[in-house]
Design a protein around this motif. Structure first.
Motif, PDB file in Angstrom:
ATOM      1  N   MET A   1       0.804  -1.195   0.000  1.00  0.00           N
ATOM      2  CA  MET A   1       0.000   0.000   0.000  1.00  0.00           C
ATOM      3  C   MET A   1       0.851   1.265   0.000  1.00  0.00           C
ATOM      4  O   MET A   1       0.400   2.276  -0.475  1.00  0.00           O
ATOM      5  N   THR A   2       2.026   1.186   0.564  1.00  0.00           N
ATOM      6  CA  THR A   2       2.848   2.390   0.685  1.00  0.00           C
ATOM      7  C   THR A   2       3.978   2.440  -0.337  1.00  0.00           C
ATOM      8  O   THR A   2       4.708   3.418  -0.365  1.00  0.00           O
ATOM      9  N   ASP A   3       4.105   1.422  -1.167  1.00  0.00           N
ATOM     10  CA  ASP A   3       5.165   1.403  -2.173  1.00  0.00           C
ATOM     11  C   ASP A   3       4.906   2.507  -3.195  1.00  0.00           C
ATOM     12  O   ASP A   3       3.840   2.541  -3.823  1.00  0.00           O
ATOM     13  N   PRO A   4       5.858   3.416  -3.375  1.00  0.00           N
ATOM     14  CA  PRO A   4       5.665   4.522  -4.321  1.00  0.00           C
ATOM     15  C   PRO A   4       5.382   4.063  -5.751  1.00  0.00           C
ATOM     16  O   PRO A   4       4.724   4.767  -6.509  1.00  0.00           O
ATOM     17  N   ARG A   5       5.823   2.865  -6.102  1.00  0.00           N
ATOM     18  CA  ARG A   5       5.560   2.354  -7.457  1.00  0.00           C
ATOM     19  C   ARG A   5       4.083   2.096  -7.695  1.00  0.00           C
ATOM     20  O   ARG A   5       3.648   2.007  -8.841  1.00  0.00           O
TER      21      ARG A   5
ATOM     22  N   ARG B   1      -7.407  -5.850   7.120  1.00  0.00           N
ATOM     23  CA  ARG B   1      -7.670  -5.228   8.424  1.00  0.00           C
ATOM     24  C   ARG B   1      -7.360  -6.172   9.581  1.00  0.00           C
ATOM     25  O   ARG B   1      -6.795  -5.770  10.590  1.00  0.00           O
ATOM     26  N   ARG B   2      -7.722  -7.454   9.427  1.00  0.00           N
ATOM     27  CA  ARG B   2      -7.412  -8.434  10.465  1.00  0.00           C
ATOM     28  C   ARG B   2      -5.902  -8.574  10.659  1.00  0.00           C
ATOM     29  O   ARG B   2      -5.432  -8.691  11.779  1.00  0.00           O
ATOM     30  N   HIS B   3      -5.177  -8.556   9.577  1.00  0.00           N
ATOM     31  CA  HIS B   3      -3.725  -8.759   9.649  1.00  0.00           C
ATOM     32  C   HIS B   3      -2.975  -7.519  10.138  1.00  0.00           C
ATOM     33  O   HIS B   3      -2.080  -7.626  10.963  1.00  0.00           O
ATOM     34  N   TYR B   4      -3.353  -6.347   9.639  1.00  0.00           N
ATOM     35  CA  TYR B   4      -2.608  -5.120   9.941  1.00  0.00           C
ATOM     36  C   TYR B   4      -3.277  -4.208  10.968  1.00  0.00           C
ATOM     37  O   TYR B   4      -2.674  -3.234  11.416  1.00  0.00           O
ATOM     38  N   GLY B   5      -4.536  -4.470  11.291  1.00  0.00           N
ATOM     39  CA  GLY B   5      -5.228  -3.645  12.281  1.00  0.00           C
ATOM     40  C   GLY B   5      -5.713  -2.315  11.739  1.00  0.00           C
ATOM     41  O   GLY B   5      -6.101  -1.438  12.502  1.00  0.00           O
ATOM     42  N   ALA B   6      -5.690  -2.163  10.429  1.00  0.00           N
ATOM     43  CA  ALA B   6      -6.166  -0.934   9.779  1.00  0.00           C
ATOM     44  C   ALA B   6      -6.571  -1.292   8.358  1.00  0.00           C
ATOM     45  O   ALA B   6      -6.126  -2.306   7.813  1.00  0.00           O
ATOM     46  N   THR B   7      -7.405  -0.472   7.762  1.00  0.00           N
ATOM     47  CA  THR B   7      -7.813  -0.718   6.384  1.00  0.00           C
ATOM     48  C   THR B   7      -6.709  -0.281   5.419  1.00  0.00           C
ATOM     49  O   THR B   7      -5.849   0.536   5.774  1.00  0.00           O
ATOM     50  N   PRO B   8      -6.729  -0.790   4.201  1.00  0.00           N
ATOM     51  CA  PRO B   8      -5.751  -0.350   3.215  1.00  0.00           C
ATOM     52  C   PRO B   8      -5.788   1.175   3.011  1.00  0.00           C
ATOM     53  O   PRO B   8      -4.740   1.814   2.896  1.00  0.00           O
ATOM     54  N   SER B   9      -6.969   1.736   3.015  1.00  0.00           N
ATOM     55  CA  SER B   9      -7.096   3.194   2.847  1.00  0.00           C
ATOM     56  C   SER B   9      -6.492   3.946   4.026  1.00  0.00           C
ATOM     57  O   SER B   9      -5.876   4.998   3.848  1.00  0.00           O
ATOM     58  N   ASP B  10      -6.665   3.400   5.239  1.00  0.00           N
ATOM     59  CA  ASP B  10      -6.047   4.021   6.420  1.00  0.00           C
ATOM     60  C   ASP B  10      -4.527   4.037   6.282  1.00  0.00           C
ATOM     61  O   ASP B  10      -3.881   5.038   6.579  1.00  0.00           O
ATOM     62  N   ILE B  11      -3.975   2.915   5.852  1.00  0.00           N
ATOM     63  CA  ILE B  11      -2.524   2.813   5.692  1.00  0.00           C
ATOM     64  C   ILE B  11      -2.035   3.808   4.646  1.00  0.00           C
ATOM     65  O   ILE B  11      -1.037   4.496   4.836  1.00  0.00           O
ATOM     66  N   ARG B  12      -2.749   3.912   3.556  1.00  0.00           N
ATOM     67  CA  ARG B  12      -2.348   4.849   2.507  1.00  0.00           C
ATOM     68  C   ARG B  12      -2.434   6.300   2.963  1.00  0.00           C
ATOM     69  O   ARG B  12      -1.661   7.138   2.525  1.00  0.00           O
TER      70      ARG B  12
END
Length: 52
Positions: free
Chosen positions: A1-5, A31-42
């Motif tokens: 999610m955070t990879d600039p590519r 969300r289960r794995h990281y504790g946040a949604t992909p959009s939250d991480i981004r």
């Protein structure tokens, strides 16, 4: 999610490229794995590491 590519890719595109056929399932699993949604991480500002 955070990879600039992948900054121009949607979460859905990344999910499908990772082999998920269902975006809702991807979001729940992420969300289960990281504790946040992909959009939250981004949306979280990235920290820049500096060596030296």
């Amino acid at each position: 999610m955070t990879d600039p590519r992948h900054s121009g890719s949607t979460v859905g595109t990344i999910a499908f490229e990772a082999g998920f056929g269902d975006l809702s399932y991807f979001n729940r699993t992420f969300r289960r794995h990281y504790g946040a949604t992909p959009s939250d991480i981004r949306a979280t500002p990235r920290r820049i590491r500096r060596c030296g």
